[in-house]
Design a protein around this motif. Structure first.
Motif, PDB file in Angstrom:
ATOM      1  N   PRO A  50       0.835  -1.215   0.000  1.00 13.09           N
ATOM      2  CA  PRO A  50       0.000   0.000   0.000  1.00 13.09           C
ATOM      3  C   PRO A  50       0.866   1.260   0.000  1.00 13.09           C
ATOM      4  N   THR A  51       0.417   2.255  -0.731  1.00 10.52           N
ATOM      5  CA  THR A  51       1.158   3.523  -0.767  1.00 10.52           C
ATOM      6  C   THR A  51       0.261   4.646  -1.288  1.00 10.52           C
ATOM      7  N   GLY A  52       0.704   5.882  -1.113  1.00 11.12           N
ATOM      8  CA  GLY A  52      -0.042   7.026  -1.647  1.00 11.12           C
ATOM      9  C   GLY A  52       0.284   7.220  -3.125  1.00 11.12           C
ATOM     10  N   TYR A  53      -0.511   8.013  -3.794  1.00 13.08           N
ATOM     11  CA  TYR A  53      -0.261   8.258  -5.218  1.00 13.08           C
ATOM     12  C   TYR A  53      -0.902   9.572  -5.638  1.00 13.08           C
ATOM     13  N   GLY A  54      -0.559   9.991  -6.836  1.00 12.20           N
ATOM     14  CA  GLY A  54      -1.220  11.142  -7.459  1.00 12.20           C
ATOM     15  C   GLY A  54      -1.382  10.852  -8.938  1.00 12.20           C
ATOM     16  N   ARG A  55      -2.245  11.587  -9.577  1.00  8.66           N
ATOM     17  CA  ARG A  55      -2.424  11.423 -11.031  1.00  8.66           C
ATOM     18  C   ARG A  55      -2.162  12.756 -11.717  1.00  8.66           C
ATOM     19  N   ILE A  56      -1.423  12.698 -12.807  1.00  6.67           N
ATOM     20  CA  ILE A  56      -1.337  13.838 -13.721  1.00  6.67           C
ATOM     21  C   ILE A  56      -1.715  13.298 -15.096  1.00  6.67           C
ATOM     22  N   ASP A  57      -2.787  13.832 -15.646  1.00 12.19           N
ATOM     23  CA  ASP A  57      -3.280  13.394 -16.967  1.00 12.19           C
ATOM     24  C   ASP A  57      -3.371  11.863 -17.015  1.00 12.19           C
ATOM     25  N   ASP A  58      -2.644  11.245 -17.944  1.00 12.77           N
ATOM     26  CA  ASP A  58      -2.815   9.800 -18.101  1.00 12.77           C
ATOM     27  C   ASP A  58      -1.676   9.002 -17.457  1.00 12.77           C
ATOM     28  N   HIS A  59      -1.184   9.514 -16.325  1.00 10.27           N
ATOM     29  CA  HIS A  59      -0.173   8.764 -15.564  1.00 10.27           C
ATOM     30  C   HIS A  59      -0.502   8.765 -14.073  1.00 10.27           C
ATOM     31  N   VAL A  60      -0.236   7.634 -13.430  1.00 13.20           N
ATOM     32  CA  VAL A  60      -0.270   7.552 -11.966  1.00 13.20           C
ATOM     33  C   VAL A  60       1.174   7.660 -11.488  1.00 13.20           C
ATOM     34  N   TYR A  61       1.395   8.492 -10.478  1.00  7.65           N
ATOM     35  CA  TYR A  61       2.735   8.668  -9.916  1.00  7.65           C
ATOM     36  C   TYR A  61       2.770   8.112  -8.499  1.00  7.65           C
ATOM     37  N   ILE A  62       3.839   7.391  -8.175  1.00  5.81           N
ATOM     38  CA  ILE A  62       4.080   6.963  -6.797  1.00  5.81           C
ATOM     39  C   ILE A  62       5.500   7.382  -6.425  1.00  5.81           C
ATOM     40  N   HIS A  63       5.734   7.503  -5.136  1.00  2.00           N
ATOM     41  CA  HIS A  63       7.068   7.928  -4.716  1.00  2.00           C
ATOM     42  C   HIS A  63       7.459   7.176  -3.447  1.00  2.00           C
ATOM     43  N   GLY A  64       8.721   7.274  -3.097  1.00  2.00           N
ATOM     44  CA  GLY A  64       9.169   6.639  -1.862  1.00  2.00           C
ATOM     45  C   GLY A  64      10.667   6.711  -1.749  1.00  2.00           C
ATOM     46  N   SER A  65      11.180   6.070  -0.705  1.00  2.00           N
ATOM     47  CA  SER A  65      12.624   6.044  -0.499  1.00  2.00           C
ATOM     48  C   SER A  65      13.287   5.375  -1.704  1.00  2.00           C
ATOM     49  N   ALA A  66      14.390   5.978  -2.159  1.00  2.00           N
ATOM     50  CA  ALA A  66      15.130   5.398  -3.278  1.00  2.00           C
ATOM     51  C   ALA A  66      15.594   3.978  -2.931  1.00  2.00           C
ATOM     52  N   ALA A  67      15.646   3.663  -1.625  1.00  2.00           N
ATOM     53  CA  ALA A  67      16.112   2.342  -1.189  1.00  2.00           C
ATOM     54  C   ALA A  67      14.971   1.321  -1.107  1.00  2.00           C
ATOM     55  N   SER A  68      13.747   1.757  -1.342  1.00  2.00           N
ATOM     56  CA  SER A  68      12.605   0.839  -1.181  1.00  2.00           C
ATOM     57  C   SER A  68      12.632  -0.286  -2.218  1.00  2.00           C
ATOM     58  N   ARG A  69      12.330  -1.487  -1.783  1.00  4.01           N
ATOM     59  CA  ARG A  69      12.334  -2.628  -2.714  1.00  4.01           C
ATOM     60  C   ARG A  69      11.362  -2.394  -3.849  1.00  4.01           C
ATOM     61  N   MET A  70      10.181  -1.848  -3.486  1.00  4.16           N
ATOM     62  CA  MET A  70       9.156  -1.615  -4.501  1.00  4.16           C
ATOM     63  C   MET A  70       9.695  -0.689  -5.596  1.00  4.16           C
ATOM     64  N   LEU A  71      10.262   0.437  -5.178  1.00  2.00           N
ATOM     65  CA  LEU A  71      10.706   1.429  -6.167  1.00  2.00           C
ATOM     66  C   LEU A  71      11.941   0.950  -6.938  1.00  2.00           C
ATOM     67  N   ARG A  72      12.834   0.252  -6.248  1.00  2.00           N
ATOM     68  CA  ARG A  72      14.038  -0.255  -6.925  1.00  2.00           C
ATOM     69  C   ARG A  72      13.683  -1.271  -8.004  1.00  2.00           C
ATOM     70  N   ASN A  73      12.707  -2.139  -7.680  1.00  2.00           N
ATOM     71  CA  ASN A  73      12.362  -3.191  -8.635  1.00  2.00           C
ATOM     72  C   ASN A  73      11.455  -2.702  -9.755  1.00  2.00           C
ATOM     73  N   LEU A  74      10.516  -1.831  -9.423  1.00  2.00           N
ATOM     74  CA  LEU A  74       9.578  -1.380 -10.462  1.00  2.00           C
ATOM     75  C   LEU A  74      10.305  -0.621 -11.564  1.00  2.00           C
ATOM     76  N   GLN A  75      11.350   0.112 -11.203  1.00  2.00           N
ATOM     77  CA  GLN A  75      12.025   0.915 -12.233  1.00  2.00           C
ATOM     78  C   GLN A  75      12.835   0.055 -13.199  1.00  2.00           C
ATOM     79  N   LYS A  76      12.923  -1.264 -12.886  1.00  2.00           N
ATOM     80  CA  LYS A  76      13.591  -2.170 -13.835  1.00  2.00           C
ATOM     81  C   LYS A  76      12.653  -2.532 -14.985  1.00  2.00           C
ATOM     82  N   GLY A  77      11.381  -2.117 -14.857  1.00  2.00           N
ATOM     83  CA  GLY A  77      10.430  -2.369 -15.943  1.00  2.00           C
ATOM     84  C   GLY A  77       9.656  -3.668 -15.785  1.00  2.00           C
ATOM     85  N   ILE A  78       9.535  -4.161 -14.556  1.00  2.00           N
ATOM     86  CA  ILE A  78       8.756  -5.382 -14.336  1.00  2.00           C
ATOM     87  C   ILE A  78       7.256  -5.046 -14.378  1.00  2.00           C
ATOM     88  N   ASP A  79       6.438  -6.074 -14.585  1.00  2.00           N
ATOM     89  CA  ASP A  79       4.988  -5.860 -14.642  1.00  2.00           C
ATOM     90  C   ASP A  79       4.468  -5.426 -13.281  1.00  2.00           C
TER      91      ASP A  79
END
Ligand SMILES: Cc1cc2nc3c(=O)[nH]c(=O)nc-3n(C[C@H](O)[C@H](O)[C@H](O)COP(=O)(O)OP(=O)(O)OC[C@H]3O[C@@H](n4cnc5c(N)ncnc54)[C@H](O)[C@@H]3O)c2cc1C
Length: 220
Positions: A50-79
């Motif tokens: 679970p996490t917070g988010y925002g929307r700009i036009d046709d994108h959902v944005y999420i943020h977090g610690s650069a060290a977070s597993r979620m953010l580290r792995n998602l930026q590799k382009g996984i589904d």
């Protein structure tokens, strides 16, 4: 926008008449919510975070610690699968089987990418903040260079998405309508409590209007 958000993966199967792939409906639900659940698989293990988010036009944005597993792995382009749920009521039927909930929910599938452009990153952080507490960003100190470095922002295109909506009362079996049991809907709304001032406040400041009048009305 003429493109369709429906694919084999976002086609609703059970009770499909509750579903829609209309962009406007999807945006309205996304803009009323501010917590999403982000599903992804790492080394064969599914995580739903679970996490917070925002929307700009046709994108959902999420943020977090650069060290977070979620953010580290998602930026590799996984589904990834992002889900937002708004609970509107508990539906109390005459039988256990027909109990239900009134809700509006959205599922977005795709691949997220890291926001590298500093201007877009700041705009996205503002959008996330404004989606959670509209009006707050202009009051507070903006993130400094070190804070920005420690924060990753990811964006997910709203290209493959669905919404599902249930409204109304219970739908019971014909023979159950004569049962002597209360049936109906218990509506649910997300409403804030009374603001609690930080005891460390060392200056006089009134509770801002956007806190006093906080409500989750969608902006779109
Ligand atoms: C608060 C709440 C309570 C619910 N309670 C139950 C329950 O107790 N039991 C139950 O079976 N179902 C429940 N649902 C509905 C559930 O979310 C699924 O819609 C349901 O399991 C049907 O799945 P399926 O096998 O038809 O589709 P799936 O094969 O699981 O999904 C196919 C595609 O349909 C879309 N989709 C499916 N569900 C949703 C959704 N809710 N919102 C947006 N898109 C969707 C997605 O794009 C998904 O990829 C609940 C939903 C909410 C929001």
């Amino acid at each position: 926008m003429a493109e369709s958000l429906v694919t084999e993966r976002t086609k609703l199967k059970r009770i499909p008449d509750r579903g829609t792939h209309e962009r406007e409906t999807i945006y309205k639900i996304l803009d009323e919510g501010f917590i999403c659940h982000v599903g992804f698989v790492v080394d064969g293990q599914p995580f739903v975070i679970p996490t917070g988010y925002g929307r700009i036009d046709d994108h959902v944005y999420i943020h977090g610690s650069a060290a977070s597993r979620m953010l580290r792995n998602l930026q590799k382009g996984i589904d990834v699968c992002v889900t937002v749920t708004l609970l509107d009521g508990l539906v109390l039927a005459r039988s256990a089987f027909h109990h239900s909930m009134n809700y509006r929910s959205v599922v977005v599938l795709g691949k997220a990418t890291l926001v590298e452009d500093p201007e877009e990153k700041l705009t996205a952080l503002r959008a996330i903040s404004e989606n959670i507490v509209r009006g707050r960003w202009d009051d507070v100190r903006e993130p400094n260079a070190q804070e920005l470095k420690a924060t990753s922002v990811l964006k997910l295109p709203i290209q493959e998405a669905s919404a599902k909506i249930r409204t109304g009362g219970p739908k019971d079996e014909e023979e159950d309508y004569s049962l002597s049991v209360w049936a109906g809907v218990l509506p649910f709304r997300l409403t804030p409590g009374v603001p609690e001032v930080d005891p460390k406040m060392s200056v006089e400041a009134a509770v801002p209007a956007y806190i006093k009048n906080y409500s989750r009305t969608p902006r779109s």
